[in-house]
Design a protein around this motif. Structure first.
Motif, PDB file in Angstrom:
ATOM      1  N   GLY A  81     -24.530  69.451  20.869  1.00 46.56           N
ATOM      2  CA  GLY A  81     -23.121  69.376  21.220  1.00 46.56           C
ATOM      3  C   GLY A  81     -22.335  70.616  20.874  1.00 46.56           C
ATOM      4  N   GLY A  82     -22.860  71.438  19.959  1.00 48.94           N
ATOM      5  CA  GLY A  82     -22.104  72.592  19.492  1.00 48.94           C
ATOM      6  C   GLY A  82     -22.788  73.901  19.736  1.00 48.94           C
ATOM      7  N   LYS A  83     -23.285  74.522  18.682  1.00 46.21           N
ATOM      8  CA  LYS A  83     -23.852  75.862  18.798  1.00 46.21           C
ATOM      9  C   LYS A  83     -25.332  75.790  19.143  1.00 46.21           C
ATOM     10  CE  LYS A  83     -20.596  77.806  15.439  1.00 46.21           C
ATOM     11  NZ  LYS A  83     -20.456  78.483  14.118  1.00 46.21           N
ATOM     12  N   ALA A  84     -25.658  76.035  20.400  1.00 42.21           N
ATOM     13  CA  ALA A  84     -27.044  75.935  20.846  1.00 42.21           C
ATOM     14  C   ALA A  84     -27.939  76.940  20.145  1.00 42.21           C
ATOM     15  CB  ALA A  84     -27.120  76.145  22.357  1.00 42.21           C
ATOM     16  N   GLU A  85     -27.349  78.064  19.717  1.00 41.67           N
ATOM     17  CA  GLU A  85     -28.165  79.102  19.096  1.00 41.67           C
ATOM     18  C   GLU A  85     -28.691  78.715  17.723  1.00 41.67           C
ATOM     19  OE1 GLU A  85     -23.793  80.181  18.300  1.00 41.67           O
ATOM     20  OE2 GLU A  85     -25.029  79.391  19.932  1.00 41.67           O
ATOM     21  N   GLN A  86     -28.237  77.595  17.190  1.00 42.32           N
ATOM     22  CA  GLN A  86     -28.749  77.129  15.910  1.00 42.32           C
ATOM     23  C   GLN A  86     -30.243  76.828  15.992  1.00 42.32           C
ATOM     24  OE1 GLN A  86     -26.188  73.771  15.140  1.00 42.32           O
ATOM     25  NE2 GLN A  86     -24.912  74.928  13.722  1.00 42.32           N
ATOM     26  N   ALA A  87     -30.701  76.334  17.148  1.00 41.53           N
ATOM     27  CA  ALA A  87     -32.110  76.093  17.434  1.00 41.53           C
ATOM     28  C   ALA A  87     -32.894  75.489  16.279  1.00 41.53           C
ATOM     29  CB  ALA A  87     -32.782  77.397  17.889  1.00 41.53           C
ATOM     30  N   PRO A  88     -32.510  74.285  15.831  1.00 39.62           N
ATOM     31  CA  PRO A  88     -33.300  73.620  14.806  1.00 39.62           C
ATOM     32  C   PRO A  88     -34.601  73.115  15.410  1.00 39.62           C
ATOM     33  CG  PRO A  88     -31.684  72.117  15.678  1.00 39.62           C
ATOM     34  CD  PRO A  88     -31.408  73.444  16.322  1.00 39.62           C
ATOM     35  N   ALA A  89     -35.508  72.650  14.593  1.00 36.23           N
ATOM     36  CA  ALA A  89     -36.771  72.121  15.085  1.00 36.23           C
ATOM     37  C   ALA A  89     -36.893  70.657  14.685  1.00 36.23           C
ATOM     38  CB  ALA A  89     -37.942  72.921  14.519  1.00 36.23           C
ATOM     39  N   VAL A  90     -36.968  69.787  15.679  1.00 32.66           N
ATOM     40  CA  VAL A  90     -37.167  68.361  15.444  1.00 32.66           C
ATOM     41  C   VAL A  90     -38.511  67.986  16.040  1.00 32.66           C
ATOM     42  CG1 VAL A  90     -36.326  66.035  15.915  1.00 32.66           C
ATOM     43  CG2 VAL A  90     -34.706  67.879  15.447  1.00 32.66           C
ATOM     44  N   HIS A  91     -39.369  67.394  15.233  1.00 34.42           N
ATOM     45  CA  HIS A  91     -40.749  67.117  15.642  1.00 34.42           C
ATOM     46  C   HIS A  91     -40.882  65.662  16.079  1.00 34.42           C
ATOM     47  CE1 HIS A  91     -40.780  70.538  12.836  1.00 34.42           C
ATOM     48  NE2 HIS A  91     -41.712  71.003  13.646  1.00 34.42           N
ATOM     49  N   VAL A  92     -41.190  65.471  17.348  1.00 27.83           N
ATOM     50  CA  VAL A  92     -41.222  64.147  17.961  1.00 27.83           C
ATOM     51  C   VAL A  92     -42.641  63.799  18.382  1.00 27.83           C
ATOM     52  CG1 VAL A  92     -40.377  62.744  19.876  1.00 27.83           C
ATOM     53  CG2 VAL A  92     -38.864  64.416  18.795  1.00 27.83           C
ATOM     54  N   THR A  93     -43.046  62.572  18.106  1.00 30.40           N
ATOM     55  CA  THR A  93     -44.315  62.044  18.599  1.00 30.40           C
ATOM     56  C   THR A  93     -44.019  61.044  19.709  1.00 30.40           C
ATOM     57  OG1 THR A  93     -45.397  62.303  16.460  1.00 30.40           O
ATOM     58  CG2 THR A  93     -46.413  60.784  18.017  1.00 30.40           C
ATOM     59  N   ILE A  94     -44.536  61.298  20.899  1.00 22.30           N
ATOM     60  CA  ILE A  94     -44.258  60.477  22.076  1.00 22.30           C
ATOM     61  C   ILE A  94     -45.442  59.546  22.305  1.00 22.30           C
ATOM     62  CG2 ILE A  94     -43.622  60.513  24.514  1.00 22.30           C
ATOM     63  CD1 ILE A  94     -43.154  63.664  23.913  1.00 22.30           C
ATOM     64  N   SER A  95     -45.247  58.269  22.055  1.00 24.58           N
ATOM     65  CA  SER A  95     -46.340  57.327  22.277  1.00 24.58           C
ATOM     66  C   SER A  95     -46.462  56.930  23.740  1.00 24.58           C
ATOM     67  CB  SER A  95     -46.158  56.081  21.406  1.00 24.58           C
ATOM     68  OG  SER A  95     -44.906  55.464  21.677  1.00 24.58           O
ATOM     69  N   ASN A  96     -45.338  56.945  24.454  1.00 20.63           N
ATOM     70  CA  ASN A  96     -45.379  56.617  25.880  1.00 20.63           C
ATOM     71  C   ASN A  96     -44.135  57.155  26.567  1.00 20.63           C
ATOM     72  OD1 ASN A  96     -46.349  55.049  28.297  1.00 20.63           O
ATOM     73  ND2 ASN A  96     -44.380  54.034  27.984  1.00 20.63           N
ATOM     74  N   PHE A  97     -44.349  57.754  27.734  1.00 17.79           N
ATOM     75  CA  PHE A  97     -43.244  58.204  28.567  1.00 17.79           C
ATOM     76  C   PHE A  97     -43.621  57.972  30.017  1.00 17.79           C
ATOM     77  CE2 PHE A  97     -41.153  61.277  31.285  1.00 17.79           C
ATOM     78  CZ  PHE A  97     -39.824  61.078  30.949  1.00 17.79           C
ATOM     79  N   ASP A  98     -42.720  57.391  30.790  1.00 13.31           N
ATOM     80  CA  ASP A  98     -42.988  57.257  32.221  1.00 13.31           C
ATOM     81  C   ASP A  98     -41.689  57.407  32.994  1.00 13.31           C
ATOM     82  OD1 ASP A  98     -41.899  54.413  32.931  1.00 13.31           O
ATOM     83  OD2 ASP A  98     -43.136  54.073  31.159  1.00 13.31           O
ATOM     84  N   ALA A  99     -41.813  57.941  34.193  1.00 11.28           N
ATOM     85  CA  ALA A  99     -40.669  58.145  35.075  1.00 11.28           C
ATOM     86  C   ALA A  99     -41.134  57.949  36.501  1.00 11.28           C
ATOM     87  CB  ALA A  99     -40.085  59.550  34.895  1.00 11.28           C
TER      88      ALA A  99
END
Length: 312
Positions: free
Chosen positions: A207-225
């Motif tokens: 929502g704010g400063k995109a240049e902050q670029a933190p790292a969030v580690h996500v495990t995706i068990s299922n994704f469908d589209a």
């Protein structure tokens, strides 16, 4: 405003980008409304029973009026004890959805969103569960519009685990004046987990400063589209930063009706994408009527079975 003002979610990148949107749809406990230089938020009718509240006719707009979210009805359930902050929590979630879908970043929102992230991380670590449903939502940026029939997000914390489990279901997606809109899904669903402590910096970046670029580690068990006969499925891991080009992901991807997707790309005059999909078909594995790959997304480049696709 040109169609490309809302970033396209090209079909083959939905695993990484879609989860980016998922992870930032949830916002935390607000101590005050957002500053006027961040966003202007209004509600129609409100029905509340403590931490369970419904809002009619919610509107979120940027200070310049160029970007707006409207929601016919929003239902939000927070853990007991959050009663005084429920409205601000729901508002923060809506603000982050707008930012994630449009790529609009406002530095005036950063501190406020950082605070929300810190509070929700605390709630999740205490085992709290948060549930948010939007019905009849529209996001507009200039002439570009994205419609969402319904969106349901559930985030479950744990007092013993370091990660939180989440699910998101999106139905009735529609697009107008959006780049490559014929390649975008009409419905999507994901189940994933992520460390609660990594949420605050990601929220501030989205929502704010995109240049902050933190790292969030996500495990995706299922994704469908899916869209029409084209169906994507996948699982794997992703590192989200608040910036699509700086996001990375890897895992398993399969597409049913790949030929239809190639024809959609050609019809949209996305010849590089169409050529890339043709090449991807050559290196894919056939499995149960679908084309299957091991994939990675890094620096804006999608690689399938070790072969980079020319998506841009």
């Amino acid at each position: 405003m040109k169609a490309h003002t809302i970033p396209p979610l090209a079909s083959l990148t939905l695993v990484s980008i879609g989860v980016s949107c998922i992870s930032v749809l949830f916002a935390g406990q607000a101590q005050a409304a957002p500053p006027a230089s961040c966003a202007v938020i209004t509600h129609g009718g409100t029905q509340s029973s403590g931490h369970d509240v419904s809002y009619d006719s919610t509107t979120v707009r940027t200070p310049d009026g160029g970007t707006m979210l409207t929601v016919k009805q929003m239902h939000y359930v927070a853990p007991s004890g959050d009663d005084t902050n429920v409205q601000n929590q729901a508002d923060a979630a809506s603000l982050l959805l707008v930012s994630a879908m449009t790529g609009h970043h406002n530095a005036a929102c950063s501190d406020w969103l950082q605070t929300q992230g810190e509070a929700v991380a605390k709630g999740l670590k205490a085992g709290g569960t948060y549930d948010l449903t939007w019905s009849g939502a529209t996001i507009a940026r200039g002439t570009a519009h994205v419609g969402i029939g319904s969106a349901h997000l559930k985030l479950e914390g744990s007092s013993s685990a370091h990660t939180s489990a989440a699910t998101l279901a999106l139905t009735g997606l529609s697009f107008r004046n959006v780049a490559n809109q014929d390649l975008l899904p009409s419905a999507a669903h994901a189940a994933f987990s992520l460390p609660s402590s990594e949420l605050p910096a990601l929220m501030a970046a989205i929502g704010g400063k995109a240049e902050q670029a933190p790292a969030v580690h996500v495990t995706i068990s299922n994704f469908d589209a899916e869209r029409d006969s084209v169906h994507l499925k996948g699982n794997g891991t992703a590192t989200l930063t608040g910036n699509v080009n700086a996001t990375s992901a890897s895992g398993h991807l399969e597409i049913t009706e790949l030929e239809s997707l190639i024809e959609k790309a050609r019809a949209a005059k996305q010849m590089k994408l169409a050529a890339g999909l043709v090449l991807a078909r050559l290196v894919s594995h056939a499995q149960g009527g679908a084309n299957v790959w091991n994939t990675s997304w890094q620096g804006g480049v999608l690689t399938v079975n070790g072969f980079p696709l020319p998506l841009k």
